[in-house]
Design an enzyme around this catalytic site. Structure first.
Site, PDB file in Angstrom:
ATOM      1  N   ARG A 247       0.851  -1.188   0.000  1.00 55.34           N
ATOM      2  CA  ARG A 247       0.000   0.000   0.000  1.00 55.34           C
ATOM      3  C   ARG A 247       0.880   1.228   0.000  1.00 55.34           C
ATOM      4  O   ARG A 247       1.943   1.234   0.643  1.00 55.34           O
ATOM      5  CB  ARG A 247      -0.871   0.036   1.268  1.00 55.34           C
ATOM      6  CG  ARG A 247      -2.162  -0.744   1.146  1.00 55.34           C
ATOM      7  CD  ARG A 247      -3.153  -0.023   0.220  1.00 55.34           C
ATOM      8  NE  ARG A 247      -4.365  -0.772  -0.025  1.00 55.34           N
ATOM      9  CZ  ARG A 247      -4.569  -1.641  -1.018  1.00 55.34           C
ATOM     10  NH1 ARG A 247      -3.599  -1.911  -1.866  1.00 55.34           N
ATOM     11  NH2 ARG A 247      -5.717  -2.248  -1.194  1.00 55.34           N
ATOM     12  N   GLU A 276      -2.449   8.384  -5.157  1.00 55.50           N
ATOM     13  CA  GLU A 276      -2.614   7.784  -6.483  1.00 55.50           C
ATOM     14  C   GLU A 276      -3.692   8.540  -7.250  1.00 55.50           C
ATOM     15  O   GLU A 276      -4.791   8.710  -6.719  1.00 55.50           O
ATOM     16  CB  GLU A 276      -2.972   6.302  -6.345  1.00 55.50           C
ATOM     17  CG  GLU A 276      -1.795   5.521  -5.755  1.00 55.50           C
ATOM     18  CD  GLU A 276      -2.041   4.013  -5.643  1.00 55.50           C
ATOM     19  OE1 GLU A 276      -3.105   3.542  -6.067  1.00 55.50           O
ATOM     20  OE2 GLU A 276      -1.143   3.331  -5.132  1.00 55.50           O
ATOM     21  N   HIS A 294      -0.184   0.403  -9.678  1.00 53.61           N
ATOM     22  CA  HIS A 294      -1.097  -0.326  -8.778  1.00 53.61           C
ATOM     23  C   HIS A 294      -1.811  -1.461  -9.536  1.00 53.61           C
ATOM     24  O   HIS A 294      -3.038  -1.468  -9.657  1.00 53.61           O
ATOM     25  CB  HIS A 294      -2.102   0.631  -8.130  1.00 53.61           C
ATOM     26  CG  HIS A 294      -2.685   0.065  -6.863  1.00 53.61           C
ATOM     27  ND1 HIS A 294      -3.131   0.833  -5.837  1.00 53.61           N
ATOM     28  CD2 HIS A 294      -2.890  -1.228  -6.464  1.00 53.61           C
ATOM     29  CE1 HIS A 294      -3.594   0.061  -4.865  1.00 53.61           C
ATOM     30  NE2 HIS A 294      -3.450  -1.209  -5.228  1.00 53.61           N
TER      31      HIS A 294
HETATM   32  P1  NAD Z   1      -2.690 -10.323   5.298  1.00 48.09           P
HETATM   33  O1  NAD Z   1      -3.644  -9.698   6.242  1.00 48.09           O
HETATM   34  O2  NAD Z   1      -2.865 -11.755   4.950  1.00 48.09           O
HETATM   35  O3  NAD Z   1      -1.197 -10.135   5.818  1.00 48.09           O
HETATM   36  C1  NAD Z   1      -0.712  -8.945   6.372  1.00 48.09           C
HETATM   37  C2  NAD Z   1       0.258  -9.333   7.473  1.00 48.09           C
HETATM   38  O4  NAD Z   1       0.937  -8.173   7.915  1.00 48.09           O
HETATM   39  C3  NAD Z   1      -0.417  -9.957   8.684  1.00 48.09           C
HETATM   40  O5  NAD Z   1       0.126 -11.251   8.950  1.00 48.09           O
HETATM   41  C4  NAD Z   1      -0.108  -8.974   9.834  1.00 48.09           C
HETATM   42  O6  NAD Z   1       0.102  -9.632  11.059  1.00 48.09           O
HETATM   43  C5  NAD Z   1       1.155  -8.315   9.321  1.00 48.09           C
HETATM   44  N1  NAD Z   1       1.444  -7.000   9.891  1.00 48.09           N
HETATM   45  C6  NAD Z   1       0.582  -6.069  10.351  1.00 48.09           C
HETATM   46  N2  NAD Z   1       1.268  -4.968  10.738  1.00 48.09           N
HETATM   47  C7  NAD Z   1       2.587  -5.219  10.502  1.00 48.09           C
HETATM   48  C8  NAD Z   1       3.783  -4.471  10.681  1.00 48.09           C
HETATM   49  N3  NAD Z   1       3.763  -3.230  11.169  1.00 48.09           N
HETATM   50  N4  NAD Z   1       4.964  -5.046  10.329  1.00 48.09           N
HETATM   51  C9  NAD Z   1       5.000  -6.296   9.811  1.00 48.09           C
HETATM   52  N5  NAD Z   1       3.895  -7.060   9.627  1.00 48.09           N
HETATM   53  C10 NAD Z   1       2.708  -6.515   9.949  1.00 48.09           C
HETATM   54  O7  NAD Z   1      -2.746  -9.401   3.987  1.00 48.09           O
HETATM   55  P2  NAD Z   1      -2.291  -9.816   2.503  1.00 48.09           P
HETATM   56  O8  NAD Z   1      -3.442 -10.393   1.790  1.00 48.09           O
HETATM   57  O9  NAD Z   1      -1.024 -10.559   2.576  1.00 48.09           O
HETATM   58  O10 NAD Z   1      -2.039  -8.343   1.890  1.00 48.09           O
HETATM   59  C11 NAD Z   1      -0.881  -7.599   2.201  1.00 48.09           C
HETATM   60  C12 NAD Z   1      -0.932  -6.214   1.591  1.00 48.09           C
HETATM   61  O11 NAD Z   1      -0.993  -6.309   0.161  1.00 48.09           O
HETATM   62  C13 NAD Z   1      -2.131  -5.363   2.011  1.00 48.09           C
HETATM   63  O12 NAD Z   1      -1.681  -4.047   2.276  1.00 48.09           O
HETATM   64  C14 NAD Z   1      -2.987  -5.342   0.763  1.00 48.09           C
HETATM   65  O13 NAD Z   1      -3.790  -4.191   0.709  1.00 48.09           O
HETATM   66  C15 NAD Z   1      -1.902  -5.335  -0.305  1.00 48.09           C
HETATM   67  N6  NAD Z   1      -2.359  -5.702  -1.658  1.00 48.09           N
HETATM   68  C16 NAD Z   1      -1.897  -4.966  -2.695  1.00 48.09           C
HETATM   69  C17 NAD Z   1      -2.315  -5.270  -3.985  1.00 48.09           C
HETATM   70  C18 NAD Z   1      -1.814  -4.469  -5.155  1.00 48.09           C
HETATM   71  O14 NAD Z   1      -2.556  -4.290  -6.117  1.00 48.09           O
HETATM   72  N7  NAD Z   1      -0.579  -4.006  -5.134  1.00 48.09           N
HETATM   73  C19 NAD Z   1      -3.217  -6.318  -4.217  1.00 48.09           C
HETATM   74  C20 NAD Z   1      -3.643  -7.082  -3.131  1.00 48.09           C
HETATM   75  C21 NAD Z   1      -3.195  -6.756  -1.848  1.00 48.09           C
END
Ligand code: NAD
Length: 320
Positions: A247, A276, A294
């Protein structure tokens, strides 16, 4: 009476067909954000990706809204508190895009390690005149094999990235404040028995990950504070790299640009931006940065999975 769904940021064809086969009316004509409040009262369900902001004004205007569906992972464009107050259920499809995002991480990594982003910018116009110059520029490429990949945030996408990294022969270190360890099953290929090849990765401190890694990739939720800024970059190896496909804002963009300009960091891959479209344009202009707009979940496969999963969730919501 038929249930009306506004898929304002689109929905994959397979999901639309499934919903229509069950008698739902699915409207995919996009309504601009400013016009949404006056048109939303016709709909029972609002489906969005990241473009439409489901804020208080939208939720209040949707007098018939029962369900908001966010096709994808992040719910930061939905006012969850106000939706709960109005008894509007919010659903999303958290797992459907993990493979696509993880593959994008490696697209950026492979690109920066061989300077493909520069070749791709220059070669169409000057591939002939500057061929030898470009050859020299990329002469010092880097292999991923045997390098250490640091993963910050070891949830769904972080673990998928780890699986792929292990397949490439990389070492993986991970930090997640809410997870002690994860079993990474190498079931990427159907011929590989996941029980036979499985790695347990114990998470370590953030500081350890920053110090040990050749590349850091972030997979944390979006939040108010950056997870990486100048203090964290100072702990990283000289000449290392950062990939952000999570993000905008989880990496401080100005600190990243400064570190890339000074040579402290050698590479970055950036899919998401603090604003964005990006307003801080310095990050768009560096040779050692691979960029995308993105597109983490923007594959045919992920969109199909998201569409089908979302339609199943909507059908079961109205059936129950
Ligand atoms: P998820 O909830 O499965 O995993 C996120 C993990 O981060 C969790 O295990 C949580 O415990 C951990 N976490 C929380 N705060 C933290 C910190 N300060 N330091 C380290 N770890 C921390 O989520 P996911 O499905 O793996 O998604 C991860 C990210 O990817 C999200 O921000 C999501 O919005 C983003 N994403 C981006 C796109 C894109 O188009 N680029 C697409 C899908 C998801």
């Amino acid at each position: 009476m038929s249930i009306r769904i506004l898929a304002n940021d689109g929905i994959d064809k397979a999901g639309k067909v499934k919903l229509e086969s069950q008698g739902f009316i699915v409207d995919t004509n996009r309504i601009e954000q400013a016009d949404l409040p006056s048109k939303l009262h016709d709909y029972d369900v609002l489906l969005v990706r990241s473009a439409t902001k489901v804020n208080k004004e939208i939720l209040d205007a949707g007098s018939n809204l029962k369900l908001v569906g966010r096709a994808g992972v992040g719910l930061d464009n939905v006012d969850l508190v106000h939706a709960a107050e109005k008894n509007i259920k919010v659903i999303n499809t958290p797992s459907a895009s993990s493979t696509s995002v993880a593959e994008l991480v490696f697209a950026h990594l492979f690109s920066v390690c061989r300077m493909l982003q520069v070749s791709n910018r220059i070669m169409p116009a000057e591939g002939n005149a500057k061929f030898n110059e470009l050859k020299k520029l990329a002469a010092n490429g880097t292999e991923l094999k045997s390098k250490t990949l640091g993963i910050l945030g070891f949830g769904r996408i972080g673990q998928e990235v780890a699986r792929m990294a292990i397949g490439l022969g990389m070492n993986v270190v991970a930090f997640d404040p809410y997870l002690e360890k994860a079993d990474i099953k190498l079931s990427i290929h159907p011929a590989i028995s996941s029980d036979k090849y499985s790695f347990t990765i114990n998470t370590v401190s953030k500081e350890e990950v920053l110090k040990q890694s050749d590349f850091i990739t972030l997979h944390v939720p979006g939040g108010k504070e950056a997870v990486i800024g100048k203090n964290e970059i100072a702990l990283m190896k000289d000449g290392s790299g950062i990939i952000n496909c999570a993000r905008g804002g989880v990496v401080n963009e100005q600190d990243l640009v400064e570190a890339l300009k000074s040579g402290k960091l050698a590479y970055a891959g950036v899919d998401v931006f603090e604003k964005e479209p990006p307003v801080y344009e310095d990050i768009l202009k560096l040779d050692n940065v691979s960029l995308s707009a993105h597109i983490g979940a923007s594959t045919k496969e992920a969109q199909q999975r998201i569409g089908e999963e979302m339609s199943d969730l909507i059908i079961s919501f109205f059936k129950s």
